[in-house]
Motif scaffolding. Sequence first.
Motif, PDB file in Angstrom:
ATOM      1  N   CYS A 135       0.844  -1.186   0.000  1.00 56.46           N
ATOM      2  CA  CYS A 135       0.000   0.000   0.000  1.00 56.46           C
ATOM      3  C   CYS A 135       0.892   1.253   0.000  1.00 56.46           C
ATOM      4  O   CYS A 135       1.858   1.321   0.754  1.00 56.46           O
ATOM      5  N   ALA A 137       0.298   4.221   1.096  1.00 62.78           N
ATOM      6  CA  ALA A 137       0.152   5.151   2.221  1.00 62.78           C
ATOM      7  C   ALA A 137       1.374   5.046   3.130  1.00 62.78           C
ATOM      8  O   ALA A 137       1.771   3.949   3.531  1.00 62.78           O
ATOM      9  N   CYS A 140       1.144   3.028   6.245  1.00 64.36           N
ATOM     10  CA  CYS A 140       0.557   1.698   6.095  1.00 64.36           C
ATOM     11  C   CYS A 140       1.585   0.698   5.554  1.00 64.36           C
ATOM     12  O   CYS A 140       2.101  -0.125   6.298  1.00 64.36           O
ATOM     13  N   CYS A 156      -4.374  -1.035  -0.007  1.00 65.11           N
ATOM     14  CA  CYS A 156      -4.596  -2.281   0.727  1.00 65.11           C
ATOM     15  C   CYS A 156      -6.087  -2.408   0.977  1.00 65.11           C
ATOM     16  O   CYS A 156      -6.659  -3.477   0.899  1.00 65.11           O
ATOM     17  N   CYS A 161      -7.240   3.252   3.598  1.00 65.44           N
ATOM     18  CA  CYS A 161      -6.161   4.073   3.025  1.00 65.44           C
ATOM     19  C   CYS A 161      -6.622   4.848   1.791  1.00 65.44           C
ATOM     20  O   CYS A 161      -6.210   5.983   1.599  1.00 65.44           O
TER      21      CYS A 161
HETATM   22 ZN   LIG Z   1      -2.984   0.772   3.360  1.00 64.49          ZN
END
Ligand SMILES: [Zn+2]
Length: 174
Positions: A135, A137, A140, A156, A161
Amino acid sequence: MHDADRPAPGDLRLVQRLVNTLDLEEGTDALSDTWPDSAELASGALSQEDVARVAIFREAVRRLLLAHNGGEVDADAVAALEAFGREASVRVSFGADGSPRLQAAAAGGDEVIARLLAIIAQAAAEGTWERLKVCPADDCRWAFYDFSRNHSRTWCDMKVCGNRAKARSYRARR
Ligand SMILES: [Zn+2]
C-alpha cells in the motif's frame, strides 16, 4: 484492520506474511526468532543476528513491492537484495516427477533468506511476483496480492487508506 490479508498464491504468501510482520498502523513488529513462519522457512533455530538480517531483507523487499505499485524502483533496495542474492545458497532440486525446483541450501537466517529468494524467483517466472504490492500510504505499507483482473489495485483497503488519501487531496485542493 486490513482487508488485504487474502494470501498470495502458493509460497508467495510467505513473502507477503514476512513483509506484514511489521504493522506500521498498529506500531507492532512480530518478527522474532519465533515468528509464526520461522518453522516453515528454517529447519533450525534462528539467532538474534539471523532475525536482524531477515528484518533488513524484509524492508528491502517492502521497497521493491512499492515499485510494483507504480513507485520508482529503489536502487538501494535493489542493491541490498542483489547482495543477499549473491550470498544466498540456492540449489536446483528435482522432484520424483522430474520437475525442477529452487531450494535453499543453507542454515539459520541464511536458509530463511535463500528460501524466500527462491520463492521470489519462482513467482517472477510464474508472473505472480509483480502482483504482490504494498500500500502506498506512508503510515501503512501493508503487503497485499492484487487479484484484480487488470492488476490495477492500489490500496490495501479502499475504505481505509484509499479514502484517507482522497480526503487528504481534497483538503490540499481547498
Ligand atoms: Zn494501506
